[in-house]
Scaffold this active site. Sequence first.
Site, PDB file in Angstrom:
ATOM      1  N   HIS A 111     -22.338  11.783 -17.660  1.00 28.84           N
ATOM      2  CA  HIS A 111     -23.396  12.664 -18.185  1.00 28.84           C
ATOM      3  C   HIS A 111     -24.546  12.865 -17.211  1.00 28.84           C
ATOM      4  O   HIS A 111     -25.620  13.290 -17.609  1.00 28.84           O
ATOM      5  CB  HIS A 111     -23.911  12.103 -19.522  1.00 28.84           C
ATOM      6  CG  HIS A 111     -22.859  12.063 -20.583  1.00 28.84           C
ATOM      7  ND1 HIS A 111     -22.854  11.149 -21.622  1.00 28.84           N
ATOM      8  CD2 HIS A 111     -21.743  12.814 -20.764  1.00 28.84           C
ATOM      9  CE1 HIS A 111     -21.791  11.353 -22.379  1.00 28.84           C
ATOM     10  NE2 HIS A 111     -21.102  12.345 -21.884  1.00 28.84           N
ATOM     11  N   CYS A 137     -31.424  22.073  -8.487  1.00 29.93           N
ATOM     12  CA  CYS A 137     -32.106  23.352  -8.273  1.00 29.93           C
ATOM     13  C   CYS A 137     -31.386  24.446  -9.067  1.00 29.93           C
ATOM     14  O   CYS A 137     -30.180  24.602  -8.959  1.00 29.93           O
ATOM     15  CB  CYS A 137     -32.115  23.701  -6.780  1.00 29.93           C
ATOM     16  SG  CYS A 137     -32.771  25.347  -6.444  1.00 29.93           S
ATOM     17  N   SER A 158     -19.625   3.665 -28.889  1.00 28.39           N
ATOM     18  CA  SER A 158     -18.973   3.855 -30.180  1.00 28.39           C
ATOM     19  C   SER A 158     -17.653   4.604 -30.011  1.00 28.39           C
ATOM     20  O   SER A 158     -16.894   4.744 -30.959  1.00 28.39           O
ATOM     21  CB  SER A 158     -19.894   4.634 -31.111  1.00 28.39           C
ATOM     22  OG  SER A 158     -20.214   5.873 -30.526  1.00 28.39           O
ATOM     23  N   PRO A 178     -21.009  -5.405 -30.305  1.00 23.17           N
ATOM     24  CA  PRO A 178     -21.430  -6.236 -31.432  1.00 23.17           C
ATOM     25  C   PRO A 178     -20.978  -5.656 -32.780  1.00 23.17           C
ATOM     26  O   PRO A 178     -20.883  -6.376 -33.767  1.00 23.17           O
ATOM     27  CB  PRO A 178     -22.963  -6.251 -31.351  1.00 23.17           C
ATOM     28  CG  PRO A 178     -23.349  -5.409 -30.192  1.00 23.17           C
ATOM     29  CD  PRO A 178     -22.123  -4.787 -29.596  1.00 23.17           C
ATOM     30  N   ALA A 207     -22.867  -7.321 -24.494  1.00 16.69           N
ATOM     31  CA  ALA A 207     -22.342  -7.309 -23.129  1.00 16.69           C
ATOM     32  C   ALA A 207     -23.028  -8.377 -22.280  1.00 16.69           C
ATOM     33  O   ALA A 207     -22.378  -9.067 -21.490  1.00 16.69           O
ATOM     34  CB  ALA A 207     -22.553  -5.927 -22.510  1.00 16.69           C
TER      35      ALA A 207
END
Length: 250
Positions: free
Chosen positions: A120, A128, A191, A216, A233
């Site tokens: 991402h 630019c 997720s 978790p 982690a």
Amino acid sequence: MVENELDPILALLDRTTRVAVLTGSGISAESGIPTFRGEHGLWKQFRAEELATPEAFERDPGLVWEWYDWRRGIIGRAEPNDGHRTIAAWQDTFSSFSLITQNIDGLHQRAGSRGPIELHGNIWKMRCLREGTVTECRDVPLPSLPPRCPTCGAMLRPHVVWFGEALDQDVLEGAFHRAAACDLMFVVGTSALVHPAASLPLAAAQAGAKIVEVNPDPTPLSRSADFVLRGKAGQTLPLLQRKIIDKWKS
Ligand SMILES: [Zn+2]
């Protein structure tokens, strides 16, 4: 998580195992970076979904840049955690290692990772609008908004993928290539809901890799993962790394 849950994973790992890691916002959240989405992502009266779009930028680039400037401030004050550091160490632990991340915060690089695939983009980079050239700037706050291209003077935009935009095709192909070429993929703090990133573990599994989820909380991936490590982690990965080193020493 109990320590002997690591044993079957440990049994699969040796120096020649080709390891890939896919990370998402969970590992950054452990460093105190909020997800900027949903209720907790509110800035002024706006939601991320209203600001991280090409339409919002076209309408009011100054406002969008003001929000990015604020986020860069938060991210700039955050530190990589032991999860980031362990992943960086894995570059030199395994003979073949790839890191693919959905995060734009650059914490992996700050922990020492070289050249992660950033699906991402990166919040410290700007592009630019006229030339498409990408530059890096770590100034917080930015001296003027919106920032201008040092070469041609055109407006710059954050070098990140916005809602409604496609991922860079080369970046995505690189990620799928790495996913298909690993023996073991760790899916850390994501997720695994947002496609196309969510398809990477599936591509790895189809090519024969084992999937280890490190999270978790349960995710849609949990049921199909070969192993699930329920934990942060920053705790789980260093523990695994210590066991790897102990095993190889003996
Ligand atoms: Zn330019």
